[in-house]
Design a protein around this motif. Structure first.
Motif, PDB file in Angstrom:
ATOM      1  N   LEU A  12      50.656  23.758   6.002  1.00  0.00           N
ATOM      2  CA  LEU A  12      50.841  22.311   6.129  1.00  0.00           C
ATOM      3  C   LEU A  12      50.693  21.815   7.564  1.00  0.00           C
ATOM      4  CD1 LEU A  12      53.800  21.576   3.720  1.00  0.00           C
ATOM      5  CD2 LEU A  12      51.478  20.674   3.573  1.00  0.00           C
ATOM      6  N   GLU A  13      50.931  22.687   8.527  1.00  0.00           N
ATOM      7  CA  GLU A  13      50.789  22.272   9.925  1.00  0.00           C
ATOM      8  C   GLU A  13      49.357  21.853  10.247  1.00  0.00           C
ATOM      9  OE1 GLU A  13      52.353  25.310  12.453  1.00  0.00           O
ATOM     10  OE2 GLU A  13      54.396  24.979  11.762  1.00  0.00           O
ATOM     11  N   SER A  14      48.402  22.490   9.587  1.00  0.00           N
ATOM     12  CA  SER A  14      47.008  22.177   9.896  1.00  0.00           C
ATOM     13  C   SER A  14      46.256  21.504   8.741  1.00  0.00           C
ATOM     14  CB  SER A  14      46.266  23.456  10.293  1.00  0.00           C
ATOM     15  OG  SER A  14      46.313  24.387   9.229  1.00  0.00           O
ATOM     16  N   ASP A  15      46.787  21.573   7.545  1.00  0.00           N
ATOM     17  CA  ASP A  15      46.091  21.061   6.369  1.00  0.00           C
ATOM     18  C   ASP A  15      47.046  20.226   5.522  1.00  0.00           C
ATOM     19  OD1 ASP A  15      44.131  20.633   4.492  1.00  0.00           O
ATOM     20  OD2 ASP A  15      44.207  22.649   3.648  1.00  0.00           O
ATOM     21  N   PRO A  16      46.991  18.898   5.647  1.00  0.00           N
ATOM     22  CA  PRO A  16      47.943  18.069   4.896  1.00  0.00           C
ATOM     23  C   PRO A  16      47.678  18.076   3.393  1.00  0.00           C
ATOM     24  CG  PRO A  16      46.339  16.692   6.003  1.00  0.00           C
ATOM     25  CD  PRO A  16      46.068  18.103   6.439  1.00  0.00           C
ATOM     26  N   PHE A  17      48.734  18.008   2.644  1.00  0.00           N
ATOM     27  CA  PHE A  17      48.660  17.871   1.193  1.00  0.00           C
ATOM     28  C   PHE A  17      49.406  16.608   0.810  1.00  0.00           C
ATOM     29  CE2 PHE A  17      47.681  22.261   1.746  1.00  0.00           C
ATOM     30  CZ  PHE A  17      46.934  22.638   0.643  1.00  0.00           C
ATOM     31  N   ASP A  18      48.872  15.883  -0.156  1.00  0.00           N
ATOM     32  CA  ASP A  18      49.536  14.657  -0.604  1.00  0.00           C
ATOM     33  C   ASP A  18      50.754  14.959  -1.464  1.00  0.00           C
ATOM     34  OD1 ASP A  18      47.703  12.990   0.658  1.00  0.00           O
ATOM     35  OD2 ASP A  18      46.389  12.913  -1.093  1.00  0.00           O
ATOM     36  N   ILE A  19      50.619  15.937  -2.361  1.00  0.00           N
ATOM     37  CA  ILE A  19      51.690  16.261  -3.305  1.00  0.00           C
ATOM     38  C   ILE A  19      51.995  17.744  -3.221  1.00  0.00           C
ATOM     39  CG2 ILE A  19      52.390  16.257  -5.733  1.00  0.00           C
ATOM     40  CD1 ILE A  19      50.390  13.918  -6.132  1.00  0.00           C
ATOM     41  N   ILE A  20      53.274  18.062  -3.102  1.00  0.00           N
ATOM     42  CA  ILE A  20      53.711  19.445  -2.971  1.00  0.00           C
ATOM     43  C   ILE A  20      54.773  19.723  -4.021  1.00  0.00           C
ATOM     44  CG2 ILE A  20      54.846  21.115  -1.445  1.00  0.00           C
ATOM     45  CD1 ILE A  20      53.756  19.147   0.865  1.00  0.00           C
ATOM     46  N   LEU A  21      54.580  20.805  -4.765  1.00  0.00           N
ATOM     47  CA  LEU A  21      55.586  21.272  -5.719  1.00  0.00           C
ATOM     48  C   LEU A  21      56.305  22.442  -5.070  1.00  0.00           C
ATOM     49  CD1 LEU A  21      53.384  21.332  -8.947  1.00  0.00           C
ATOM     50  CD2 LEU A  21      54.834  19.483  -8.122  1.00  0.00           C
ATOM     51  N   ALA A  22      57.624  22.377  -5.018  1.00  0.00           N
ATOM     52  CA  ALA A  22      58.393  23.435  -4.370  1.00  0.00           C
ATOM     53  C   ALA A  22      59.565  23.849  -5.252  1.00  0.00           C
ATOM     54  CB  ALA A  22      58.910  22.968  -3.015  1.00  0.00           C
ATOM     55  N   ASP A  23      59.737  25.142  -5.377  1.00  0.00           N
ATOM     56  CA  ASP A  23      60.873  25.683  -6.116  1.00  0.00           C
ATOM     57  C   ASP A  23      62.062  25.788  -5.165  1.00  0.00           C
ATOM     58  OD1 ASP A  23      62.546  26.993  -7.921  1.00  0.00           O
ATOM     59  OD2 ASP A  23      60.925  28.261  -8.656  1.00  0.00           O
ATOM     60  N   ILE A  24      63.253  25.687  -5.685  1.00  0.00           N
ATOM     61  CA  ILE A  24      64.432  25.854  -4.828  1.00  0.00           C
ATOM     62  C   ILE A  24      64.591  27.314  -4.429  1.00  0.00           C
ATOM     63  CG2 ILE A  24      66.949  25.826  -4.797  1.00  0.00           C
ATOM     64  CD1 ILE A  24      66.892  23.130  -6.086  1.00  0.00           C
ATOM     65  N   LYS A  25      64.416  28.207  -5.391  1.00  0.00           N
ATOM     66  CA  LYS A  25      64.593  29.639  -5.117  1.00  0.00           C
ATOM     67  C   LYS A  25      63.256  30.247  -4.716  1.00  0.00           C
ATOM     68  CE  LYS A  25      68.887  30.187  -6.769  1.00  0.00           C
ATOM     69  NZ  LYS A  25      70.001  30.863  -6.262  1.00  0.00           N
ATOM     70  N   MET A  26      63.132  30.575  -3.415  1.00  0.00           N
ATOM     71  CA  MET A  26      61.926  31.219  -2.903  1.00  0.00           C
ATOM     72  C   MET A  26      62.345  32.266  -1.877  1.00  0.00           C
ATOM     73  SD  MET A  26      59.253  28.082  -2.292  1.00  0.00           S
ATOM     74  CE  MET A  26      60.349  27.056  -1.342  1.00  0.00           C
ATOM     75  N   PRO A  27      61.496  33.258  -1.677  1.00  0.00           N
ATOM     76  CA  PRO A  27      61.829  34.255  -0.659  1.00  0.00           C
ATOM     77  C   PRO A  27      61.756  33.670   0.753  1.00  0.00           C
ATOM     78  CG  PRO A  27      59.734  34.784  -1.753  1.00  0.00           C
ATOM     79  CD  PRO A  27      60.282  33.558  -2.403  1.00  0.00           C
ATOM     80  N   GLY A  28      62.685  34.056   1.587  1.00  0.00           N
ATOM     81  CA  GLY A  28      62.649  33.684   2.998  1.00  0.00           C
ATOM     82  C   GLY A  28      63.303  32.359   3.342  1.00  0.00           C
ATOM     83  N   MET A  29      63.083  31.339   2.537  1.00  0.00           N
ATOM     84  CA  MET A  29      63.633  30.010   2.798  1.00  0.00           C
ATOM     85  C   MET A  29      63.710  29.278   1.465  1.00  0.00           C
ATOM     86  SD  MET A  29      61.853  26.887   4.968  1.00  0.00           S
ATOM     87  CE  MET A  29      61.467  27.949   6.328  1.00  0.00           C
ATOM     88  N   ASP A  30      64.815  28.602   1.224  1.00  0.00           N
ATOM     89  CA  ASP A  30      64.903  27.902  -0.059  1.00  0.00           C
ATOM     90  C   ASP A  30      64.135  26.579  -0.003  1.00  0.00           C
ATOM     91  OD1 ASP A  30      66.525  25.855   1.016  1.00  0.00           O
ATOM     92  OD2 ASP A  30      68.378  26.765   0.324  1.00  0.00           O
ATOM     93  N   GLY A  31      63.899  26.028  -1.186  1.00  0.00           N
ATOM     94  CA  GLY A  31      63.114  24.800  -1.301  1.00  0.00           C
ATOM     95  C   GLY A  31      63.768  23.593  -0.666  1.00  0.00           C
ATOM     96  N   MET A  32      65.086  23.590  -0.572  1.00  0.00           N
ATOM     97  CA  MET A  32      65.788  22.465   0.048  1.00  0.00           C
ATOM     98  C   MET A  32      65.500  22.425   1.556  1.00  0.00           C
ATOM     99  SD  MET A  32      67.138  20.999  -2.532  1.00  0.00           S
ATOM    100  CE  MET A  32      68.441  19.933  -1.970  1.00  0.00           C
ATOM    101  N   GLU A  33      65.526  23.579   2.190  1.00  0.00           N
ATOM    102  CA  GLU A  33      65.191  23.645   3.614  1.00  0.00           C
ATOM    103  C   GLU A  33      63.712  23.336   3.815  1.00  0.00           C
ATOM    104  OE1 GLU A  33      65.455  23.879   7.642  1.00  0.00           O
ATOM    105  OE2 GLU A  33      67.107  23.794   6.217  1.00  0.00           O
ATOM    106  N   MET A  34      62.887  23.842   2.920  1.00  0.00           N
ATOM    107  CA  MET A  34      61.455  23.570   3.013  1.00  0.00           C
ATOM    108  C   MET A  34      61.191  22.069   2.909  1.00  0.00           C
ATOM    109  SD  MET A  34      58.415  25.045   0.632  1.00  0.00           S
ATOM    110  CE  MET A  34      56.807  24.327   0.651  1.00  0.00           C
ATOM    111  N   LEU A  35      61.886  21.395   2.003  1.00  0.00           N
ATOM    112  CA  LEU A  35      61.750  19.947   1.845  1.00  0.00           C
ATOM    113  C   LEU A  35      62.025  19.233   3.165  1.00  0.00           C
ATOM    114  CD1 LEU A  35      61.593  17.235   0.284  1.00  0.00           C
ATOM    115  CD2 LEU A  35      63.982  17.621  -0.376  1.00  0.00           C
ATOM    116  N   LYS A  36      63.112  19.584   3.829  1.00  0.00           N
ATOM    117  CA  LYS A  36      63.464  18.949   5.105  1.00  0.00           C
ATOM    118  C   LYS A  36      62.358  19.173   6.138  1.00  0.00           C
ATOM    119  CE  LYS A  36      68.389  19.568   4.427  1.00  0.00           C
ATOM    120  NZ  LYS A  36      69.560  20.342   4.854  1.00  0.00           N
ATOM    121  N   ARG A  37      61.839  20.377   6.184  1.00  0.00           N
ATOM    122  CA  ARG A  37      60.795  20.683   7.170  1.00  0.00           C
ATOM    123  C   ARG A  37      59.481  19.973   6.837  1.00  0.00           C
ATOM    124  NH1 ARG A  37      61.673  26.864   9.243  1.00  0.00           N
ATOM    125  NH2 ARG A  37      63.916  26.681   9.560  1.00  0.00           N
ATOM    126  N   ILE A  38      59.171  19.884   5.542  1.00  0.00           N
ATOM    127  CA  ILE A  38      57.957  19.158   5.146  1.00  0.00           C
ATOM    128  C   ILE A  38      58.059  17.703   5.575  1.00  0.00           C
ATOM    129  CG2 ILE A  38      56.671  18.221   3.174  1.00  0.00           C
ATOM    130  CD1 ILE A  38      57.263  20.890   1.725  1.00  0.00           C
TER     131      ILE A  38
END
Length: 119
Positions: A12-38
């Motif tokens: 995402l840093e180099s290639d923007p996406f309009d719509i992102i589907l994210a699961d809450i349970k993911m390896p390394g970082m949960d989807g809630m933290e990912m949402l904030k960073r997105i």
């Protein structure tokens, strides 16, 4: 598709996406933290959070943090398709609003310049 949130954020840093589907349970970082960073990286990206471990607290927090919607698994593929179409329409409307806003600004500037020249 990405295997983990960190890889998705890297993309995402180099290639923007309009719509992102994210699961809450993911390896390394949960989807809630990912949402904030997105939302920090790509404020205009629409993020749909999905989970098989839904709670009212996570749903409320996801929406507060900027999620477009919160979907519980298992979900009906037709419902998800409808949600994505609605998100896509919202993007189109936002883009059209931005064009109108810029056009309105240009029109005001033209009127000011025209009034100044005609004095």
């Amino acid at each position: 598709m990405c295997g983990d949130a960190k890889k998705a954020l890297s993309i995402l840093e180099s290639d923007p996406f309009d719509i992102i589907l994210a699961d809450i349970k993911m390896p390394g970082m949960d989807g809630m933290e990912m949402l904030k960073r997105i939302k920090t990286l790509r404020k205009d990206s629409i993020v749909i959070i999905m989970t098989a471990f839904a709670t009212v607290d996570t749903a409320v927090q996801a929406l507060k943090d900027g999620a477009y919607d919160y979907v519980t698994k298992p979900f009906d593929p037709d419902d998800l398709s409808h949600l994505i179409r609605n998100a896509s329409r919202q993007i189109s409307l936002s883009e059209e609003n931005e064009k109108l806003r810029k056009g309105s600004y240009l029109l005001r500037m033209w009127r000011i310049l025209s009034a100044t020249v005609n004095r």
